[in-house]
Every structure is written in structure tokens, then in C-alpha cells.
Design an enzyme around this catalytic site. Structure first.
Site, short mmCIF file in Angstrom:
data_model
loop_
_atom_site.label_atom_id
_atom_site.label_comp_id
_atom_site.label_asym_id
_atom_site.label_seq_id
_atom_site.Cartn_x
_atom_site.Cartn_y
_atom_site.Cartn_z
N LYS A 1 -10.10 2.47 -2.24
CA LYS A 1 -10.29 1.89 -0.90
C LYS A 1 -11.65 2.28 -0.33
O LYS A 1 -11.96 3.47 -0.20
CB LYS A 1 -9.15 2.36 0.01
CG LYS A 1 -9.06 1.66 1.34
CD LYS A 1 -7.75 2.07 2.05
CE LYS A 1 -7.53 1.36 3.37
NZ LYS A 1 -6.20 1.69 3.95
N CYS B 1 -5.71 -2.88 2.58
CA CYS B 1 -5.48 -2.83 4.05
C CYS B 1 -6.75 -2.91 4.90
O CYS B 1 -7.29 -3.99 5.06
CB CYS B 1 -4.64 -1.61 4.39
SG CYS B 1 -3.72 -1.82 5.95
N GLU C 1 0.83 -1.21 0.00
CA GLU C 1 0.00 0.00 0.00
C GLU C 1 0.87 1.26 0.00
O GLU C 1 1.81 1.37 0.79
CB GLU C 1 -0.90 -0.01 1.24
CG GLU C 1 -1.90 1.14 1.30
CD GLU C 1 -2.74 1.13 2.56
OE1 GLU C 1 -2.37 0.41 3.52
OE2 GLU C 1 -3.77 1.84 2.60
#
Lengths: 298, 298
Positions: free
Chosen positions: B124, B161, B51
Site C-alpha cells: 500500500k 483502500c 483488506e
């Protein structure tokens, strides 16, 4: 009562009865009541029996004669458990082959309070149909949804065995306020599977249930039967996981056992504040979870 | 192409670049390109960066000056990755701080095909906001939903994540046909946490992602950064899990590493046939998953 309303000590002792049923239901009920006595004597306030504890695991084969093992809820087994609950002032979770109507049977779970009252009922929502686990023959899919129920010792969600593989079931039960998820189970190895395959299956089984504890910040109690029945060796290994998936206690894979563990329910709030997953769910983007598959076009 | 259409060998080699970014983005891009060279040389066909690989983990603090680190997609980094993809004929997943418009920035991931084309983009969806991980300050919540994209080496889903803690994200991406889920990540320990707490956190992190492999019958690749930056020690430990959650490969917690692993995509079908969870989802009963909480009344 929910978390914010609870007063007094936040730790509750659970007792998980990992048993190996004999052919006689009467004998298994007697053993279950003895196990409840023992768990209560050791301080358990919530006592959970394994899936279909009253009988051998009859769904190994498809045979209509087994329908006579079913009984209504409430019925004789619920009443026997209610008496035990009242006697010890404990909460009892029992798994029962429920006769609802001719041709409509369920794999159900009952939650009985310390006064002997039926506090809640669950009908298994996800049913397996695999070699040796022919549950779709016997059981009508549950129609009570995913709920949880208030008890003096915490808010309890009941799910049953195959449900354990579905994150949706754990999530919905947790969203209804459950603090502890109980999974009465009957899972084991088929004859002839290699030690490597066995280990892999049991690891995945434990892992997926511990993951429900992590995702939802709840305690998870898995209560499995043990011992060989026909072609299946049930692997026991009942366990309790804390709200971040850590193992609190675990039974062995071979023998009957009463697994006792303390669940500090204040850890739920604490874990959820440290790891605020429930804060961040993208509920605006989850609609397609009610789809079977999102067939890719490219 | 989807599973049924694929011909030829079903095994695909992946390369996960677990790096420790330096202060200079130019230097980190150079290191990433060198890592891609090396992974390709070792036979990787899908190469995934961690990331925000271009920078130190700037969301440790909230500072408006960091917005200048953002860039459009496509932009210079996408172009550099595209050139590397074309050069080696590989698929590359890169995580990029995306500048979409003044005041609208995303934590995005790009999927680049072996001809250097942008095959897919993800923004995300779940954003953390915790001490040291102030992502809600920098990133606008993603609005592209949960998708997967076809490549010559399998159908790929990208999640980033914090998404890893949400079973819904993995499920929806898998339902869109993904065979491998990639999780570029930046997770680590805060200063002062005890070894016991550290182990607990890292275990839960691995466990929840392996559970997505189990629940969905897909491969899962977690690619985490490593090394100390300010008050955070990123724990590395990137890994690849097979469709029943077994570890295929795992990197260490201390050093930069290129983790190479072979994913036999035929195991997806096989695992899903042995453990047919996708067959049994109760989509008629999952509607409330779009609720924030189901406030208990009793």
C-alpha cells in the site's frame, strides 16, 4: 488572494450561462451580454460562458473557412466582456477562438476581473479528434500549462471541455491554488445514439468532473451548450459540484438556462481537513506520469 | 498476457468476498477459504478478499501488541490461499499484514495464480491517518510502486483502500497495462455521523473509484468489509465498474456477500477507441505532478 489571506464572507455566487448559439456571432455576443446582465442581477459574482459561445460548434466539420471566426486576445470579444465585467463589477470567464498568428489558432479561455482587466488566459491543452469533434484540425495544443488566477471572489482555474477527462489537468490546476475549476464545454450526442448510450455518456461526463472535485477538494463548475446543431444534440446539464463531489446545482438537458449557485469556499479547507488527500500524495512515486505507456513485458 | 495477445473468450468472472471478520484470525481464514470455495463453485476465475481480511480492523487504535498479527510473505496465509487457488484453478488476491523485518511492516496485497504461484505483490502506497484509521502507525509506506501482473484471466493491478482517492495510483497502474484494478478496502462510518454525512461519504467513495474506470478505460473492483467493529460501521457496498464507469454489480451495505460479476475485457479496447483519452494525455506538461503544491505567488 489565496485561502488563508481571504477575509470577509466566504460564499461566492456563480452564474453559468448554458446557451444555444445561433448562426450569427454578433447575435450570440448580444445574448451573452444579456445573460451576463441577468446573472449579475441575480447576484452572481463569477459568470462563466460555455465553450466557443460566440459561434455554432464549427469543429463538427473540417473547413478552412472557419479560421476567419478567430480573433486575437485581447480583441473585440474580450473588450465587450471586459466592459460587461466593469459595468457589473463581476468576474467573467469567456471561451474564445484565439488567433495567435497565421496558422496558429487556440481554443482559449479568458478571465476578466471586475475592473475589466484581463487577469488570466488559458489555452486548451487536451484536444479531441473524434467524429464530429475535429478540434485537432483547428486548434494548436495549448502552451500555457495549467494555471490558476487570483480574483476578488476566489482563485480560479480554467480548463476547457476535453480537459475534463484528464485527472492530471484538474490536479495540476488545483495544486496551483485553484479553489474553483471552471469547464466551459461543448459536448453532446451524435445522431442515432440510443437512449441507453446517451445516458451512459452523460453519466460518465458528470462523474469524471465530480471526481476532480473529490480528489482535489475544490468546487467544479461545468458549463455546457445545449440544443441541436447539425448532427449533434448538445446535452446541457451544466452543474456545480462541491469539494466532496456533491451536486450543488444542475441545469436541464434541453433548454437555455442561467444556473445560479452559491459556493461556500470555506468548505474547501474543511473538506481537505476531513479528507486530507493532498497531505498523502506519493510524489516520490509519480514520476512515470509523464510516460505515454509503461509497456508490460510480462 | 496483454490485450493484444489474448485469445479465446474475453469475459472473466470475478468474485468479491465482502466479509465481516470475527475476532479469531483462524476462523476468518476458514471463512475466507469457504468463501473462495463458494465463489469458485459459482464460476469466478478471479477472487478478491477484502483488506486485512484475517483480522478485525486493528488500526482503529494504536497498540504495539497488534504487530504480532503480521506475517511474512510468503507465509502461512499466502500458503493457504495458494492451496485454494491450486485446488480451484483460480486467481486469488489476498490482503495481508506483512512482516518484512523488525520495525518494518506493510499493508500488502498478494496475487496468486491458478497453479498456486505468487504472481505479484503490492505494498500500500498511500496510508491514511485519521481518527479510527491510524495506519501510519502500523504500516511503512509501500516501496514497490504501481504495477500490474499478468494472469491467465487478464492483467491485474492491486491497490488498497486509501489508494482509491488518488487518480495518480489508478493512472500509473493502468499505464502498466492493468485491465482490472482491485481495491481491497476497509472503509466505514464513525459513530455518530448523520445519515446525510454517511450517504455523502459513501457516494464520494464510489464516485472516485468509478472515475478511475472512466479515466483509464479499465474495470474497477472495490471489495469492502461490512459490519460493526468497535466505533466503525463498515459500509460494504462492494462493486464492479466497467471501463466507462457503469456499475456492473453492487453488494449491499449490511451483510456478508459474495459478489459475482462478469467482466468482458474486450470492452476495454472498445471503450478506449470510442473515448481515446490515453491518446491525448499531455505528458509534456505533467512534470509538476511530482510537486507537493505549486504555491501561488499572485
Amino acid at each position: 488572494m489565496n485561502q488563508s489571506q481571504r477575509t470577509g464572507p466566504s460564499s461566492v455566487r456563480v452564474g453559468l450561462l448554458q446557451m444555444s448559439p445561433e448562426p450569427s456571432p454578433a447575435r450570440n455576443l448580444q445574448k451573452a451580454l444579456q445573460g451576463i446582465d441577468e446573472a449579475a442581477r441575480r447576484g452572481a459574482k463569477i459568470i462563466c460562458l460555455e465553450e466557443l459561445f460566440l459561434t455554432r460548434y464549427f469543429p463538427q466539420t473540417e473547413a478552412a473557412r472557419h479560421f476567419k471566426l478567430a480573433e486575437p486576445i485581447p480583441g473585440p470579444t474580450t473588450r465587450a466582456l471586459a466592459e460587461a465585467a466593469r459595468k457589473h463589477k463581476v468576474v467573467i470567464l469567456g471561451s474564445i477562438f484565439e488567433k495567435r498568428a497565421g496558422g496558429i489558432y487556440h481554443n482559449s479561455a479568458v478571465l476578466i476581473g471586475p475592473e475589466g482587466k484581463l487577469l488570466g488566459k488559458y489555452r486548451k491543452m487536451h484536444l479531441p479528434d473524434d467524429p464530429g469533434f475535429y478540434e485537432k484540425f483547428y486548434f494548436t495544443p495549448g502552451d500555457l500549462g495549467f494555471q490558476s488566477f487570483s480574483t476578488p471572489h476566489g482563485r480560479i482555474g480554467m480548463l476547457v471541455c476535453w480537459d475534463q477527462w484528464f485527472p492530471e489537468a484538474a490536479r495540476l490546476t488545483a495544486l496551483s491554488g485553484a479553489e474553483i475549476l471552471f469547464y466551459p464545454s461543448a459536448i453532446g450526442w451524435a445522431a442515432g445514439e440510443s437512449p441507453k448510450v446517451r445516458k451512459r455518456q452523460q453519466s460518465a461526463w458528470e462523474l469524471i468532473q465530480r471526481s476532480h472535485a473529490v480528489a482535489n477538494g475544490v468546487f467544479v463548475c461545468a458549463v455546457n451548450r445545449v440544443g441541436r446543431e447539425g448532427k449533434i444534440k448538445f446535452w446541457g446539464s451544466s452543474f456545480v459540484a462541491d469539494p466532496f463531489g456533491g451536486l450543488v446545482a444542475k441545469a436541464g438537458p434541453e433548454r437555455e438556462e442561467i444556473l445560479i449557485a452559491d459556493c461556500d469556499l470555506s468548505k474547501i479547507r474543511q473538506t481537505r481537513e476531513d479528507w486530507p488527500f493532498l497531505r498523502d500524495r506519493r510524489i516520490d512515486a509519480y514520476g512515470a506520469l509523464t510516460s505515454r505507456f509503461l509497456d508490460p513485458r510480462t
